[in-house]
Design a protein around this motif. Structure first.
Motif, PDB file in Angstrom:
ATOM      1  N   PHE A 251      -1.751  -3.295   2.997  1.00 50.62           N
ATOM      2  CA  PHE A 251      -1.450  -3.076   1.612  1.00 50.62           C
ATOM      3  C   PHE A 251      -0.643  -1.718   1.458  1.00 50.62           C
ATOM      4  CE2 PHE A 251      -5.602  -1.027   1.750  1.00 50.62           C
ATOM      5  CZ  PHE A 251      -5.338  -0.074   0.748  1.00 50.62           C
ATOM      6  N   VAL A 252      -0.100  -1.375   0.372  1.00 59.16           N
ATOM      7  CA  VAL A 252       0.679  -0.294  -0.176  1.00 59.16           C
ATOM      8  C   VAL A 252       0.159  -0.089  -1.612  1.00 59.16           C
ATOM      9  CG1 VAL A 252       2.459   1.338  -0.450  1.00 59.16           C
ATOM     10  CG2 VAL A 252       2.293  -0.156   1.577  1.00 59.16           C
ATOM     11  N   ARG A 253      -0.209   1.015  -2.038  1.00 57.98           N
ATOM     12  CA  ARG A 253      -0.505   1.285  -3.371  1.00 57.98           C
ATOM     13  C   ARG A 253       0.199   2.599  -3.866  1.00 57.98           C
ATOM     14  NH1 ARG A 253      -3.742   4.092  -6.985  1.00 57.98           N
ATOM     15  NH2 ARG A 253      -4.552   2.885  -8.989  1.00 57.98           N
ATOM     16  N   PHE A 254       1.221   2.868  -4.781  1.00 56.55           N
ATOM     17  CA  PHE A 254       1.932   3.815  -5.206  1.00 56.55           C
ATOM     18  C   PHE A 254       1.533   3.843  -6.519  1.00 56.55           C
ATOM     19  CE2 PHE A 254       5.894   4.505  -2.357  1.00 56.55           C
ATOM     20  CZ  PHE A 254       5.052   4.579  -1.203  1.00 56.55           C
ATOM     21  N   GLN A 255       0.769   5.157  -6.939  1.00 60.63           N
ATOM     22  CA  GLN A 255       0.590   5.402  -8.372  1.00 60.63           C
ATOM     23  C   GLN A 255       1.355   6.576  -8.617  1.00 60.63           C
ATOM     24  OE1 GLN A 255      -3.438   5.609  -9.659  1.00 60.63           O
ATOM     25  NE2 GLN A 255      -2.872   6.718 -11.281  1.00 60.63           N
ATOM     26  N   LEU A 256       2.122   6.420  -9.669  1.00 58.08           N
ATOM     27  CA  LEU A 256       3.201   7.630  -9.930  1.00 58.08           C
ATOM     28  C   LEU A 256       2.614   8.838 -10.354  1.00 58.08           C
ATOM     29  CD1 LEU A 256       6.260   8.099 -11.289  1.00 58.08           C
ATOM     30  CD2 LEU A 256       5.009   7.763 -13.577  1.00 58.08           C
ATOM     31  N   GLY A 257       3.066  10.032  -9.615  1.00 55.94           N
ATOM     32  CA  GLY A 257       2.883  11.520  -9.723  1.00 55.94           C
ATOM     33  C   GLY A 257       1.507  11.496  -9.147  1.00 55.94           C
ATOM     34  N   GLU A 258       0.740  10.612  -8.372  1.00 57.33           N
ATOM     35  CA  GLU A 258      -0.489  11.000  -7.495  1.00 57.33           C
ATOM     36  C   GLU A 258      -0.115  12.113  -6.346  1.00 57.33           C
ATOM     37  OE1 GLU A 258      -2.109   7.468  -5.793  1.00 57.33           O
ATOM     38  OE2 GLU A 258      -0.175   6.859  -4.833  1.00 57.33           O
ATOM     39  N   GLY A 259      -0.983  12.934  -6.452  1.00 58.61           N
ATOM     40  CA  GLY A 259      -0.982  14.080  -5.638  1.00 58.61           C
ATOM     41  C   GLY A 259      -0.064  15.291  -6.024  1.00 58.61           C
TER      42      GLY A 259
END
Length: 314
Positions: free
Chosen positions: A281-289
Motif C-alpha cells: 500500500f501507499v498513503r500520501f497525505q498532503l504536506g506531511e513531513g
C-alpha cells in the motif's frame, strides 16, 4: 544569428526559473544576448517563477491514477490551499499522475518526461508558477503494480475526481473477480486513510522508529520503580503493542473495530473462492513531513516599510 549553446540555455534557466524551451526561444529572439533575453522573459511574464521559488509550498493536491493492474500517486505542492481549487493546477496534477504510470516514481525522470501538448513536466510546472502566481513543487510519487489482481485507489477530502488531501493505493494479488477486489480494496484504502499504518507488516516497520519507541518505553518503565526483569517485560510489551497498532495487517479494521485487517482479507478470499494477498500500500497525505512556516504578518509589513517591529511597552 548567434549560436544558442546548451550552456547559455542552462544559465538563463537558472537565472530566471523559466522553462528550458522558453529560455531557448528567448536567446534566439535576442541573438544570444543574456541580459536582453532576461528582459524578454520578464516582459512575457515567464521569469516571475524565479522570484517565487523561495516561498514555501506545503499546500496543494495529491493525485491518483490507475490503469489495469498498475496505480500511481503523486503529491504536488503549492503555497496556499486556494490554488488546489484552480482548474489549471488540478489538470496539471491529474496529468502528472497519469505520466507517473509510465515514468515511475523517480522525480528527476518525471520532470524530464514529455507533458501533453508540448514541453516537459518541469517546463509546464514553471509556466504554471508564472501564470498562477504561486510557488509550486513536484514533491514525490509512487507506483504499485501486481501481476494479477487489482490496484485500487482512494482519495480522501476530494477536491475533484482523483484529487484530494490524502491519496491511497492498495495492491491486491488474486484471481478473484474484479468487483470483489475493487470492493475490498476500497474498504482497505479507506481504513488506511483513517488509521495511517506505518508499514504493511510488523517486520517492515523502520528499525530506527522501533528503537526510538523502545527508548521512550524504557524511560516510562524505569519510572515505575519495579525490578529490572519486570521493567524489561513492560518494555517488550509496549513494543509489541506499538508493532501491532502500526502494522496494517494487524490493525483492527475501522469498519468494525474488532477484526484484524489480515482476517478481513482472508475472509474475502474465502468468500470469493480464490486467495487474496495484500501485497502493498501507499498513503500520501498532503504536506506531511513539511514544517510549515509561521508568519508574523505585522513583522512582515514593518520589514517591508523598513521599520522594526515596536517593542512592547512595560
Amino acid at each position: 544569428m548567434a549560436e544558442i549553446t546548451a550552456a547559455a540555455v542552462k544559465e538563463l534557466r537558472e537565472r530566471t526559473g523559466a522553462g528550458m524551451m522558453d529560455c531557448k526561444k528567448a536567446l534566439a529572439e535576442n541573438n544570444g544576448d543574456m541580459e536582453a533575453s532576461i528582459d524578454w522573459l520578464r516582459a512575457k511574464g515567464l521569469a516571475a517563477a524565479a522570484k517565487k521559488a523561495g516561498r514555501q509550498a506545503a499546500e496543494g493536491l495529491v493525485g491518483v491514477a490507475v490503469q489495469g493492474t498498475k496505480g500511481a500517486v503523486v503529491e504536488v505542492n503549492s503555497e496556499t490551499d486556494f490554488v488546489a481549487k484552480n482548474e489549471t493546477f488540478q489538470e496539471f496534477v491529474r496529468n502528472v499522475a497519469q505520466i507517473v504510470l509510465e515514468t515511475g516514481s523517480d522525480i528527476e525522470a518525471l520532470n524530464d518526461a514529455a507533458y501533453p501538448g508540448g514541453g516537459t513536466v518541469a517546463e509546464k510546472l514553471t509556466n504554471n508558477i508564472a501564470t498562477i502566481g504561486e510557488n509550486q513543487s513536484l514533491r514525490r510519487a509512487a507506483v504499485l503494480e501486481v501481476s494479477q489482481g487489482a490496484v485500487v485507489s482512494y482519495v480522501h477530502n476530494a477536491a475533484a475526481t482523483g484529487l484530494g488531501k490524502i491519496g491511497v493505493l492498495v495492491a491486491l494479488e488474486s484471481a478473484a473477480p474484479a468487483e470483489t477486489l475493487q470492493a475490498l480494496g476500497k474498504q482497505i484504502a479507506m481504513h488506511i486513510a483513517a488509521a495511517n499504518p506505518l508499514a504493511l507488516n510488523a517486520e517492515d516497520l523502520d528499525p530506527a522508529l522501533i528503537e526510538r519507541e523502545r527508548g521512550i518505553a524504557q524511560e516510562k518503565a524505569n519510572e515505575s520503580g519495579k525490578p529490572a526483569n519486570i521493567v524489561e517485560k513492560m518494555v517488550e510489551g509496549s513494543i509489541a503493542k506499538f508493532r501491532k497498532e502500526n502494522a496494517l495487517v494487524s490493525q483492527l479494521f475501522v469498519m468494525d473495530n474488532k477484526t484484524p485487517v489480515a482476517e478481513v482479507v482472508a475472509s474475502a478470499g474465502k468468500d470469493a473462492g480464490s486467495p487474496i494477498t495484500l501485497k502493498a500500500f501507499v498513503r500520501f497525505q498532503l504536506g506531511e513531513g513539511i514544517e510549515k512556516q509561521q508568519s508574523d504578518f505585522a513583522a512582515e509589513v514593518a520589514a517591508a516599510a523598513g521599520q522594526n517591529k515596536a517593542e512592547p511597552v512595560a
